[in-house]
Design an enzyme around this catalytic site. Sequence first.
Site, mmCIF file in Angstrom:
data_model
loop_
_atom_site.group_PDB
_atom_site.id
_atom_site.type_symbol
_atom_site.label_atom_id
_atom_site.label_comp_id
_atom_site.label_asym_id
_atom_site.label_seq_id
_atom_site.Cartn_x
_atom_site.Cartn_y
_atom_site.Cartn_z
ATOM 1 N N HIS A 1 -9.959 -5.396 -3.756
ATOM 2 C CA HIS A 1 -8.656 -5.584 -3.056
ATOM 3 C C HIS A 1 -9.049 -5.652 -2.019
ATOM 4 O O HIS A 1 -9.873 -5.689 -1.283
ATOM 5 C CB HIS A 1 -7.545 -4.372 -3.586
ATOM 6 C CG HIS A 1 -8.043 -3.345 -3.002
ATOM 7 N ND1 HIS A 1 -9.739 -2.587 -3.203
ATOM 8 C CD2 HIS A 1 -8.334 -2.465 -1.647
ATOM 9 C CE1 HIS A 1 -9.482 -1.618 -2.988
ATOM 10 N NE2 HIS A 1 -8.609 -1.442 -1.058
ATOM 11 N N HIS B 1 -6.954 -5.790 2.227
ATOM 12 C CA HIS B 1 -6.059 -5.258 2.645
ATOM 13 C C HIS B 1 -5.459 -6.208 4.336
ATOM 14 O O HIS B 1 -5.885 -7.030 4.263
ATOM 15 C CB HIS B 1 -6.616 -3.952 3.664
ATOM 16 C CG HIS B 1 -6.581 -2.920 2.952
ATOM 17 N ND1 HIS B 1 -6.201 -1.919 2.746
ATOM 18 C CD2 HIS B 1 -8.000 -2.701 2.357
ATOM 19 C CE1 HIS B 1 -7.119 -1.390 2.297
ATOM 20 N NE2 HIS B 1 -7.850 -1.626 1.720
ATOM 21 N N GLN C 1 -14.806 2.464 0.841
ATOM 22 C CA GLN C 1 -14.058 2.605 -0.268
ATOM 23 C C GLN C 1 -13.093 3.569 -1.167
ATOM 24 O O GLN C 1 -14.034 4.259 -1.359
ATOM 25 C CB GLN C 1 -14.878 1.602 -0.944
ATOM 26 C CG GLN C 1 -13.800 0.462 -2.301
ATOM 27 C CD GLN C 1 -14.513 -0.642 -3.058
ATOM 28 O OE1 GLN C 1 -16.043 -0.595 -2.966
ATOM 29 N NE2 GLN C 1 -14.253 -1.264 -3.714
ATOM 30 N N ASP D 1 0.828 -1.336 -0.310
ATOM 31 C CA ASP D 1 -0.168 0.084 -0.270
ATOM 32 C C ASP D 1 1.002 1.603 0.152
ATOM 33 O O ASP D 1 1.779 1.744 0.974
ATOM 34 C CB ASP D 1 -1.390 -0.424 0.942
ATOM 35 C CG ASP D 1 -2.114 0.817 1.050
ATOM 36 O OD1 ASP D 1 -3.464 0.664 1.137
ATOM 37 O OD2 ASP D 1 -1.948 2.030 1.220
HETATM 38 P P1 5GP Z 1 -10.056 0.940 0.184
HETATM 39 O O1 5GP Z 1 -9.649 2.359 1.231
HETATM 40 O O2 5GP Z 1 -10.442 1.617 -1.459
HETATM 41 O O3 5GP Z 1 -10.626 0.347 0.747
HETATM 42 O O4 5GP Z 1 -8.902 0.813 -0.089
HETATM 43 C C1 5GP Z 1 -7.428 1.310 -0.875
HETATM 44 C C2 5GP Z 1 -6.055 1.572 -0.645
HETATM 45 O O5 5GP Z 1 -5.831 1.648 -2.003
HETATM 46 C C3 5GP Z 1 -5.773 2.623 0.549
HETATM 47 O O6 5GP Z 1 -5.021 1.757 1.548
HETATM 48 C C4 5GP Z 1 -4.678 3.312 0.313
HETATM 49 O O7 5GP Z 1 -3.081 3.505 0.512
HETATM 50 C C5 5GP Z 1 -4.183 2.925 -1.088
HETATM 51 N N1 5GP Z 1 -3.739 3.266 -3.093
HETATM 52 C C6 5GP Z 1 -4.657 4.152 -2.920
HETATM 53 N N2 5GP Z 1 -3.787 4.932 -4.463
HETATM 54 C C7 5GP Z 1 -3.170 3.967 -4.313
HETATM 55 C C8 5GP Z 1 -1.949 3.893 -5.509
HETATM 56 O O8 5GP Z 1 -1.773 4.233 -6.469
HETATM 57 N N3 5GP Z 1 -0.974 2.978 -5.368
HETATM 58 C C9 5GP Z 1 -0.691 1.978 -3.951
HETATM 59 N N4 5GP Z 1 0.595 1.008 -4.154
HETATM 60 N N5 5GP Z 1 -1.561 1.748 -4.057
HETATM 61 C C10 5GP Z 1 -2.715 2.749 -2.885
#
Ligand code: 5GP
Length: 174
Positions: free
Chosen positions: A135, A137, A129, A66
């Site tokens: 995805h 975590h 999200q 992340d």
């Molecule tokens: P969500 O909120 O959708 O469950 O999690 C998205 C995750 O993707 C977050 O923890 C955020 O830090 C991570 N993230 C967002 N943009 C990028 C990126 O461009 N590259 C990577 N490696 N992680 C990202």
Amino acid sequence: MGNPDTLLPMDGDEAHGSPRLRRGGRVHATNEGDVMNPSCIFCEIVRGVAPAFKVYEDEHTLTFMDAFPVTDGHTLVVTKAHCTDLFDASPPLLQAVMATAKRVAHALREVVRPDGLMVFQLNGAAAGQTVFHYHMHLMPRTSGEPLMLHSRSAGDPGRLRALATALSAAMPHA
Ligand code: 5GP
Ligand code: ZN
């Protein structure tokens, strides 16, 4: 793992399926199982267009660090095919993600040696999200640390690279 047809995002339920899969032209497949959304950052990482510190890759999943880690070792396992969330992803694809997540969990335990490991997955903006590509975590946890789902601070690239290399080497066999 299974028939590639069954690993594609689900597109059968008109009432509850992903709007993205129905918005003409936004999601396309070049090969069986190769479903991309051109405006999706995780699709760009899967395609190698956007950078990421990659840990592991197989036919249906990609694992990388992340970029905004909440804790040291915060890792994401994503589907290679674009699907939005739990509702959109086919059960065999979900199984592929969980099988990878278990192996990454063992690698994290060996490399980071956390007190605990949080595994979670968010569905919809209301659930927190922020990237609408399925995805999971994996977040190593230290006793007493406050529980947070997101961070606004970018991880140190040197640390992320070192973790990705160490985790990759520590991945147990399937
Ligand atoms: P969500 O909120 O959708 O469950 O999690 C998205 C995750 O993707 C977050 O923890 C955020 O830090 C991570 N993230 C967002 N943009 C990028 C990126 O461009 N590259 C990577 N490696 N992680 C990202
Ligand atoms: Zn995507």
